[in-house]
Design a protein around this motif. Structure first.
Motif, PDB file in Angstrom:
ATOM      1  N   TYR A  22       5.095   3.658   5.873  1.00  0.00           N
ATOM      2  CA  TYR A  22       4.359   2.826   5.768  1.00  0.00           C
ATOM      3  C   TYR A  22       4.337   3.066   3.824  1.00  0.00           C
ATOM      4  N   GLU A  23       3.429   2.077   3.339  1.00  0.00           N
ATOM      5  CA  GLU A  23       3.087   2.634   1.556  1.00  0.00           C
ATOM      6  C   GLU A  23       3.241   3.124   0.875  1.00  0.00           C
ATOM      7  N   ASP A  25       1.602   5.047  -2.241  1.00  0.00           N
ATOM      8  CA  ASP A  25       0.991   4.724  -3.637  1.00  0.00           C
ATOM      9  C   ASP A  25       1.005   6.414  -4.170  1.00  0.00           C
ATOM     10  N   LYS A  37      -3.541   6.371   6.256  1.00  0.00           N
ATOM     11  CA  LYS A  37      -2.331   4.678   7.261  1.00  0.00           C
ATOM     12  C   LYS A  37      -1.784   4.723   8.025  1.00  0.00           C
ATOM     13  N   GLY A 133       7.709   7.105   1.784  1.00  0.00           N
ATOM     14  CA  GLY A 133       7.677   6.115   2.493  1.00  0.00           C
ATOM     15  C   GLY A 133       7.831   6.077   4.162  1.00  0.00           C
TER      16      GLY A 133
END
Length: 160
Positions: A22-23, A25, A37, A133
């Motif tokens: 996953y991205e 943040d 997400k 991530g």
């Protein structure tokens, strides 16, 4: 993604798992945001917290991402008078992991692991792979076996 210590350990135990990327943040490292997400139920993604007792013992507390840790319940389960969260700056030196990437799998030291009882509701759960991530999705029973998790009611469910 390079293999993390957690992934290497699962491979050595021949445990089936799936990696979920996953991205990241940096402004929002909340496990609940990560669950969103990845379209995971927030109660199926378990976050790993580290606490210290008044006798200086360390413990991992593994709870659903949409809950808070019940420090009193954990202390009682661990046979301690009191436990409190460790400072974020201590995470790396104590566990080998950073905030947003802490896992009880293949930590620097095998601290006792306490897992909220709601884990038993799920056949599979997601936990950090040891880096921001990436999550590991694996069978609940495999996770509990690898981390030698002790189960108890340690999560506080808050109304959202």
């Amino acid at each position: 993604m390079a293999k993390t210590n957690a992934v290497r350990l699962l491979d050595s135990w021949e445990i089936q798992y799936k990696l979920l990327d996953y991205e990241v943040d940096l402004e929002d490292l909340a496990a609940e945001s990560t669950a969103r997400k990845l379209n995971l139920a927030s109660e199926q993604l378990f976050k790993t917290l580290v606490v210290r007792s008044n006798t200086n013992n360390l413990y991992f507390a593994v709870i659903p991402s949409n809950t808070q840790l019940n420090l009193k319940a954990l202390a009682k389960l661990a046979g301690e008078r009191k436990v409190e969260m460790i400072a974020v700056k201590e995470l790396k030196s104590l566990t080998g992991y950073i905030r947003g990437g802490v896992t009880a799998i293949a930590s620097k030291k095998d601290y006792p692991v306490y897992v909220d009882e709601t884990i038993e509701v799920f056949e599979r759960i997601a936990v950090s792979a040891g880096v921001r991530g990436t999550l590991i999705m694996l069978a609940t029973q495999d996770y509990l076996q690898v981390v030698k998790g002790k189960i108890g009611a340690i999560a506080l469910f808050t109304e959202t």
